[in-house]
Design an enzyme around this catalytic site. Sequence first.
Site, PDB file in Angstrom:
ATOM      1  N   GLU A 203      45.422  -3.042  -1.696  1.00 13.81           N
ATOM      2  CA  GLU A 203      43.953  -3.150  -0.836  1.00 13.81           C
ATOM      3  C   GLU A 203      43.267  -1.888  -0.501  1.00 13.81           C
ATOM      4  O   GLU A 203      42.615  -1.450  -0.230  1.00 13.81           O
ATOM      5  CB  GLU A 203      44.610  -4.131  -1.204  1.00 13.81           C
TER       6      GLU A 203
ATOM      7  N   HIS B   6      44.965 -17.954   0.041  1.00 17.22           N
ATOM      8  CA  HIS B   6      43.124 -17.507  -1.066  1.00 17.22           C
ATOM      9  C   HIS B   6      42.584 -18.568  -1.244  1.00 17.22           C
ATOM     10  O   HIS B   6      41.496 -18.865  -1.781  1.00 17.22           O
ATOM     11  CB  HIS B   6      44.783 -18.279  -2.551  1.00 17.22           C
TER      12      HIS B   6
END
Lengths: 310, 325
Positions: free
Chosen positions: B60, B129
Site C-alpha cells: 500500500e 475490514h
Amino acid sequence: MYSLISPDGSVSDRLPLTLQQMKGLYADMLEARTYDRKSNAMQKQGRLATYASFEGQEAAQIGAAAALEPSDWVAGTYRDAALMWRAGYPWKHLVAGRTGDERGGQPPQGVNVLPPSITVGGHMIHAVGLAWAEKLKGSSRVALTSFGDGATSEGDFHEAMNFAAVFSTPTIFFCQNNGFAISYPRHEQTKSESISMKADAYGMPGEQVDGVTYRMGPHTTSDDPARYREESDGDMWRERDPLLRVRKLFQNAGEWSEEWEAEMEARATERIEQAVSEAEALPVPRREEMFDRMYAEITDPLRRQLDGEM
Amino acid sequence: VTELNIAQALNRALDTALDSDERVLLLGEDIGRTGGVFRITDGLHEKYGPDRVYDTPVAESGIVGAAFGLAIAGMRPVAELQFMGFSYPAYDQIINHVARIRNRSNHRFTAPLVIRIPFGGGIGAAEHHSESAEAIYAHIPGLKVVVASTPHDAKGLLLAAIEDPDPVVFLEPIRLYRAVKEDVPDIYYTTTIGEVRVEREGEDITLISWGAMMKETRAAATMIEQEGGSVEVLDLQTLSPLDADGIVESVSKTGRAIVIHEAPRTGGLGGEVAAIIQERCLFSLLGPVHRITGPDTIFPLKRSEGHYLPSVEQIVKTAMRALEE
C-alpha cells in the site's frame, strides 16, 4: 567493487572523461565543500537550523549528478545538497531551506529536483512514480533517488526496489554508504555482504562503486560522533578525501597548480557568499503565505482561520 | 441517464475519466484482471489495457508513493486501497509526502492524485475490514476528504476528485455500494467538493451524517416526519474542508441538530461539527447538539455488529426527545 582512482592518484582503468571535464567536476566538488563548510559555520552562528554535512561524499554526489541530463528527476535527502545543486537546484534555495523558509523548496521551472526528503526512506518510491510517468509520456528522462545505508533497512526501500523492477521504470537507486546511520554502523545495519547485492533479489542490476563515501562529520550539527566512533576512523578516511585523491591524479598528470586551485576556491566562495546573501535577504514570509500554499485555492475553513474568525 | 447503484456509478466515473483524460491511470491490488475486490474497476483493464489500469504488488505504501511520483510528473493517478484497515501502511506516504509537497515546494510541485478507500462496517467482514477512520484523514492539512452516499454524487464527486489540483482521499461506503439505485446521467459532470448536500428540507431539526450512516439517517427522517416533525437532512459529502456555512445555515433555521456517524465517538468528526454549531449558532439553539456514534471500541466481528452500529431507532428516539427541547 569498481574503483577508478587509487588514494595515490593512480588510475586503474581508462578514464571515461577528459582531464578538462574532470577539472570541471573537481571545481564543482570544491564549490560543494565550500557550501558545506559555510553551512556548518552559519549553523554555529545561529543563522541556520540543524545542518547535515556531506563532507567526504562530494565525489559521489557530484559524479552522480554529472551523469544525468538537465531535466532528469532527482529525489534525494537532507544530505544531498551537492547532488541537488549539480542537478540544477540553486544554492540560494538550498540555503533558504536551511534558514527555515519554504521558498527554499521551490526550485526554478525546468529543474526537476524535488526538495529534500527529511523522513528516511519514504522518497525512494517517488522516483519510481516519476520515472514511470516519463516512460508513459515516451520521454527519455530517468529518475535518480539518493539515500544512505540506513535507509535500506526501511520497508519502503523494498517496496520501491520491487515496484521499479516489476514495472521496469527507468529509476536509479543511488545509495551512498557513508558508514553510519547517525550512530549505527553499516555492518550492524544489514548482514548482506554489500548493499549493491540487494539489487539481485529484485531482478535488477546492482553495482558497487568506490565513491570514497565516508561521512567525515557528525550526522547533523546536533550530535557528537565521539560517542560512537573512534576519532582515528575519521583520520583514516580524511587521508582518503575524494578531493585530495582527484588532486593527486591531476598532479601526476602535471595538470594542477596552486594558482588554479586558489582561483577555483575564490570563485566558489564568491558564489556561495552571493547565494547566502540572497537567501538571507528574503523577507520574512507573510502570515498568509502559510495558508496560501496549502491548496491550489484557499479553502473556506483556512480563509476563516487566516482572518482570525476561527 | 441509466439506473445505477453506487458501485456501478463509480465504475462509470472511472470509465469516463479514463476516456476523457489520457493522463488518468488506475493502480491498485487486484483492480485489473479481477476488477477489484468490490468490482469497482470491472471491465476497465480490458477496455483500456494494462498501460492505463495496473495490477500492483501487495504494497500500500508503494501504491500511494508511486502514485505520488506519477502525479508530480504530470499524470492523474487514481489509487485503490482495498479496505481502510489496509490504508494504514500508506499513511506515512499520505501524511508526510502527498499532503505536504505543495507546501514543501511552495506550489512548485503538486500531487493531484486520488486515493480511493472503501470504508465502514455492517457487512460481517473479518477484522480490519470495517474501519471508519475518516477523522484521521480529515485531520491532516493538505488533503481533501470526500464521501458520497448516492449513485449520482458518487460519480460526480469522483470525477471532481480526479479533476482536483490537490490530493483527494475518496472514501466509499461499502455497506451502500449496492444498496441504493437511482438515475445517473451518462455524461461527464462533477459534484462540487466542499459543499454539504441538503438531501431533505425541513424546519424543526437538522440530522447531519455522511457515508453509510445516511441510510439509517434517511429512514429515521421519514419516521420522525410521520410523528409530525419537520426534518432537514444534511449529507456532509466533504469531510475536509468542512462546509461550515452550510451546517450553520441549516441549524440556524431549525435550532436543533443531531450528528450521526459510525466512527468511534472520541475525536470523531461529530465533535468538530458540534463545535462549529456552538461557535456560530449558539443563540439559535433550542437544546444541546446531540451525537449518535459508534462507541470507542474496536469494530466488532459479525455476531456483535448490531451492538456497534447506530440504529434508526436511536436516531428517532434522540430526535423526538430533542423536539421537546
